[in-house]
Scaffold this motif. Structure first.
Motif, PDB file in Angstrom:
ATOM      1  N   CYS A 244      -7.690  25.949  32.405  1.00 14.99           N
ATOM      2  CA  CYS A 244      -7.924  24.583  32.884  1.00 14.99           C
ATOM      3  C   CYS A 244      -9.017  24.581  33.950  1.00 14.99           C
ATOM      4  CB  CYS A 244      -6.646  23.985  33.471  1.00 14.99           C
ATOM      5  SG  CYS A 244      -5.251  23.989  32.335  1.00 14.99           S
ATOM      6  N   PHE A 245     -10.101  23.873  33.667  1.00 15.38           N
ATOM      7  CA  PHE A 245     -11.163  23.655  34.659  1.00 15.38           C
ATOM      8  C   PHE A 245     -11.079  22.202  35.091  1.00 15.38           C
ATOM      9  CE2 PHE A 245     -12.505  27.364  32.354  1.00 15.38           C
ATOM     10  CZ  PHE A 245     -13.047  28.174  33.352  1.00 15.38           C
ATOM     11  N   ILE A 246     -10.803  21.990  36.381  1.00 10.22           N
ATOM     12  CA  ILE A 246     -10.464  20.666  36.896  1.00 10.22           C
ATOM     13  C   ILE A 246     -11.542  20.206  37.875  1.00 10.22           C
ATOM     14  CG2 ILE A 246      -8.722  19.296  38.093  1.00 10.22           C
ATOM     15  CD1 ILE A 246      -6.702  21.493  37.298  1.00 10.22           C
ATOM     16  N   LEU A 247     -12.159  19.068  37.548  1.00 12.11           N
ATOM     17  CA  LEU A 247     -13.154  18.456  38.400  1.00 12.11           C
ATOM     18  C   LEU A 247     -12.496  17.299  39.146  1.00 12.11           C
ATOM     19  CD1 LEU A 247     -16.198  18.113  39.258  1.00 12.11           C
ATOM     20  CD2 LEU A 247     -16.394  16.507  37.341  1.00 12.11           C
ATOM     21  N   THR A 248     -12.577  17.306  40.481  1.00 10.68           N
ATOM     22  CA  THR A 248     -11.950  16.251  41.277  1.00 10.68           C
ATOM     23  C   THR A 248     -12.963  15.658  42.237  1.00 10.68           C
ATOM     24  OG1 THR A 248     -11.221  17.908  42.909  1.00 10.68           O
ATOM     25  CG2 THR A 248      -9.645  17.289  41.199  1.00 10.68           C
ATOM     26  N   LYS A 249     -12.711  14.413  42.606  1.00 12.41           N
ATOM     27  CA  LYS A 249     -13.568  13.731  43.577  1.00 12.41           C
ATOM     28  C   LYS A 249     -12.691  13.110  44.644  1.00 12.41           C
ATOM     29  CE  LYS A 249     -13.732   9.230  41.270  1.00 12.41           C
ATOM     30  NZ  LYS A 249     -14.558   8.109  40.837  1.00 12.41           N
ATOM     31  N   ASN A 250     -13.250  12.968  45.827  1.00  6.31           N
ATOM     32  CA  ASN A 250     -12.533  12.370  46.945  1.00  6.31           C
ATOM     33  C   ASN A 250     -12.509  10.859  46.757  1.00  6.31           C
ATOM     34  OD1 ASN A 250     -11.361  11.708  49.335  1.00  6.31           O
ATOM     35  ND2 ASN A 250     -12.822  12.788  50.627  1.00  6.31           N
ATOM     36  N   THR A 251     -11.302  10.274  46.796  1.00  8.01           N
ATOM     37  CA  THR A 251     -11.167   8.845  46.563  1.00  8.01           C
ATOM     38  C   THR A 251     -11.344   8.011  47.814  1.00  8.01           C
ATOM     39  OG1 THR A 251      -8.770   9.049  46.845  1.00  8.01           O
ATOM     40  CG2 THR A 251      -9.629   9.173  44.602  1.00  8.01           C
ATOM     41  N   THR A 252     -11.388   8.679  49.003  1.00 11.52           N
ATOM     42  CA  THR A 252     -11.509   7.920  50.266  1.00 11.52           C
ATOM     43  C   THR A 252     -12.953   7.544  50.538  1.00 11.52           C
ATOM     44  OG1 THR A 252     -11.691   9.991  51.522  1.00 11.52           O
ATOM     45  CG2 THR A 252      -9.511   9.011  51.251  1.00 11.52           C
TER      46      THR A 252
ATOM     47  N   TYR B  37     -10.461   5.631  34.510  1.00 17.07           N
ATOM     48  CA  TYR B  37     -11.910   5.541  34.410  1.00 17.07           C
ATOM     49  C   TYR B  37     -12.533   6.315  35.573  1.00 17.07           C
ATOM     50  CZ  TYR B  37     -11.088   1.915  30.959  1.00 17.07           C
ATOM     51  OH  TYR B  37     -10.672   1.235  29.838  1.00 17.07           O
ATOM     52  N   PHE B  38     -13.232   7.377  35.215  1.00 16.09           N
ATOM     53  CA  PHE B  38     -13.877   8.243  36.205  1.00 16.09           C
ATOM     54  C   PHE B  38     -15.320   7.773  36.360  1.00 16.09           C
ATOM     55  CE2 PHE B  38     -15.756  11.895  38.165  1.00 16.09           C
ATOM     56  CZ  PHE B  38     -14.734  12.584  38.787  1.00 16.09           C
TER      57      PHE B  38
ATOM     58  N   ASP C 240     -14.988  18.771  44.052  1.00 12.25           N
ATOM     59  CA  ASP C 240     -14.642  20.181  43.887  1.00 12.25           C
ATOM     60  C   ASP C 240     -14.311  20.456  42.425  1.00 12.25           C
ATOM     61  OD1 ASP C 240     -14.223  22.803  44.653  1.00 12.25           O
ATOM     62  OD2 ASP C 240     -12.078  22.506  44.987  1.00 12.25           O
ATOM     63  N   VAL C 241     -14.501  21.704  42.036  1.00 18.68           N
ATOM     64  CA  VAL C 241     -14.101  22.148  40.699  1.00 18.68           C
ATOM     65  C   VAL C 241     -13.278  23.412  40.872  1.00 18.68           C
ATOM     66  CG1 VAL C 241     -16.247  23.467  40.364  1.00 18.68           C
ATOM     67  CG2 VAL C 241     -14.899  22.756  38.371  1.00 18.68           C
TER      68      VAL C 241
ATOM     69  N   ASN D 159      -8.660   8.593  37.078  1.00 20.75           N
ATOM     70  CA  ASN D 159      -9.569   7.868  37.983  1.00 20.75           C
ATOM     71  C   ASN D 159     -10.328   8.788  38.926  1.00 20.75           C
ATOM     72  OD1 ASN D 159      -8.857   5.411  36.869  1.00 20.75           O
ATOM     73  ND2 ASN D 159      -7.226   5.034  38.355  1.00 20.75           N
ATOM     74  N   ASP D 160      -9.713   9.894  39.320  1.00 19.31           N
ATOM     75  CA  ASP D 160     -10.351  10.795  40.275  1.00 19.31           C
ATOM     76  C   ASP D 160     -10.292  12.255  39.833  1.00 19.31           C
ATOM     77  OD1 ASP D 160      -7.680  11.109  40.504  1.00 19.31           O
ATOM     78  OD2 ASP D 160      -7.552  10.799  42.666  1.00 19.31           O
ATOM     79  N   MET D 161     -10.102  12.481  38.526  1.00 22.27           N
ATOM     80  CA  MET D 161      -9.977  13.860  38.041  1.00 22.27           C
ATOM     81  C   MET D 161     -10.327  13.944  36.562  1.00 22.27           C
ATOM     82  SD  MET D 161      -7.797  16.058  36.201  1.00 22.27           S
ATOM     83  CE  MET D 161      -6.173  15.317  36.215  1.00 22.27           C
ATOM     84  N   ILE D 162     -11.045  15.010  36.213  1.00 18.43           N
ATOM     85  CA  ILE D 162     -11.326  15.325  34.811  1.00 18.43           C
ATOM     86  C   ILE D 162     -10.906  16.776  34.596  1.00 18.43           C
ATOM     87  CG2 ILE D 162     -13.070  15.562  33.004  1.00 18.43           C
ATOM     88  CD1 ILE D 162     -14.750  13.502  34.447  1.00 18.43           C
TER      89      ILE D 162
END
Length: 427
Positions: free
Chosen positions: A419-427, A320-321, A408-409, A357-360
């Motif tokens: 592949c286009f990858i969207l990520t978020k910082n989990t900290t 779940y993002f 970041d993307v 959880n931290d990536m699409i």
């Protein structure tokens, strides 16, 4: 490694002080040793005068040829051995109590007794052992070092914390400052002149920036609005001309191309306006956004476009993002990624949207040639000859991601898929 100003100052202050103390310790040791010798020598000279006077009064003292309780002896010498000046030197003598040699300060003085004979007076006195003196001084200096370090850290830490408190307050105000968001003006009086001047300059700088920001914002909005109206009018007039049945096919094709270019200009105008608003932080309101749900809605909204392109879209939910994000920006970001993956797909292609959880990740088929990851997110960059694209979609995606720290993307080409990858910082 970066350190705060407080610890940077304390570190170098301690280093300088310890160096100064080390030099001072050497000079202090030499001075103390010299003073000890001077005091001992003065005492020996005084005893010499007293003993010689006593010899003239009591000739029996001339028979004191060995060191006794009085720590002196008188030795007869020849006339040729006689010396006018007294001699002072250090010498080791065996001590029964310590069962080892101990340092003594010795004075030799030649004199002529009342019987006109030449005598040599030798006086000795025990002195402090230099090795013990060095040991004691070293111990004292180590204790002094430790006490100084603790005192310096404690006192400077307290004073610097107190002195730098206004600086940290100003720094915190700068961290919280954002364009377009009104902030409270506080007329704080600082006891330190430099901090007061710094605060004044920063307040004036913020006011100038806010004025420039407001003027730029107004200009962009006005220019965009003024462009949209004539563009809409021109498109409507072209539509009316296209509906004219008397037009030749060549003229009809020409007007259709012009209409396409005009629509592209409208899209370009809207995209540039959107970029400007994003970079100027006009979308600062945030709330909890469920990206899983948002992607599901978008796929439904673009169902006709997806069917037209005959692309098989599959949503794979591995987590779940959910993030604190501006809802409008989240919709724009996901829409651009989805449209890009469908638009540049081939017929009967596939698109897998993998959510963790931290990536699409948007993994789509398309051209067999990988894109340039260094340029794909640049403005107006287009790989190919697609004249319908503004070249701003992925640039908007990148700009939105930059608005949030830790986000970041990126682009990768894996197993023949883009592949286009969207990520978020989990900290």
């Amino acid at each position: 490694m970066k350190v705060s100003l407080k610890y940077y100052t304390i570190k170098y202050l301690i280093m300088v002080l310890l160096l100064i103390i080390a030099v001072w310790a050497g000079l202090f040791y030499a001075y103390i040793l010299d003073e000890v010798h001077d005091n001992v020598d003065d005492g020996l000279r005084n005893r010499k005068i007293q003993i010689i006077k006593a010899v003239y009064l009591n000739p029996q003292l001339l028979k004191n040829n060995d060191f006794g309780f009085n720590e002196f002896k008188i030795i007869p010498i020849k006339a040729g051995e006689y010396k006018n000046k007294s001699r002072l030197y250090n010498k080791m003598y065996y001590m029964e109590y310590d069962d080892k040699d101990q340092p003594y300060r010795v004075l030799e003085a030649d004199f002529i007794d009342q019987f006109r004979k030449h005598q040599r007076l030798v006086i000795r006195t025990s002195t402090v052992e230099e090795d013990e003196l060095i040991y004691d001084l070293t111990t004292a200096l180590i204790v002094l070092y430790i006490l100084l370090v603790i005192s310096i850290v404690a006192v400077n830490g307290y004073l610097l914390n107190k002195a730098m408190r206004p600086f940290y307050s100003i720094l915190q105000k700068l961290k919280q400052y954002q364009f377009g968001i009104p902030s409270k003006k506080e007329n704080t009086e600082y006891s330190i002149k430099e901090f007061g001047e710094l605060n004044t300059e920063i307040n004036e700088m913020i006011e100038r920036n806010e004025l420039v920001f407001y003027q730029q914002k107004q200009f962009i909005e006005n220019a965009s609005h003024e462009l949209q109206t004539p563009l809409a009018i021109v498109i409507n007039k072209i539509d009316l001309l296209i509906q004219n049945e008397d037009l030749e096919e060549r003229s009809l094709n020409f007007l259709t191309e012009v209409k396409g270019d005009m629509r592209r200009m409208v899209g370009l105008n809207k995209s540039l306006l959107m970029l400007s608003k994003i970079e100027n932080s006009q979308f600062h309101k945030t709330s909890g956004v469920d990206f899983n749900e948002a992607i599901g809605h978008l796929v439904q909204n673009y169902e006709d476009f997806i069917e037209f392109k005959k692309v098989n879209v599959r949503i794979v939910e591995k987590g779940y993002f959910i993030a604190d994000f501006n809802p409008d920006l989240a919709d724009i970001l996901l829409s651009n990624l989805l449209k890009n993956a469908v638009k540049y797909n081939h017929e009967n292609g596939s698109l897998d949207i993998v959510i963790e959880n931290d990536m699409i990740a948007f993994r789509n088929t398309g051209s067999s040639v990988p894109l340039d990851p260094e340029k794909i997110f640049n403005r107006f960059y287009k790989q190919g000859s697609d004249h319908t694209s503004t070249g701003l979609g992925l640039s908007i995606v990148k700009t939105i991601a930059k608005q949030y720290p830790g986000w970041d993307v990126s682009y990768e080409f894996e197993e023949g898929k883009h592949c286009f990858i969207l990520t978020k910082n989990t900290t």
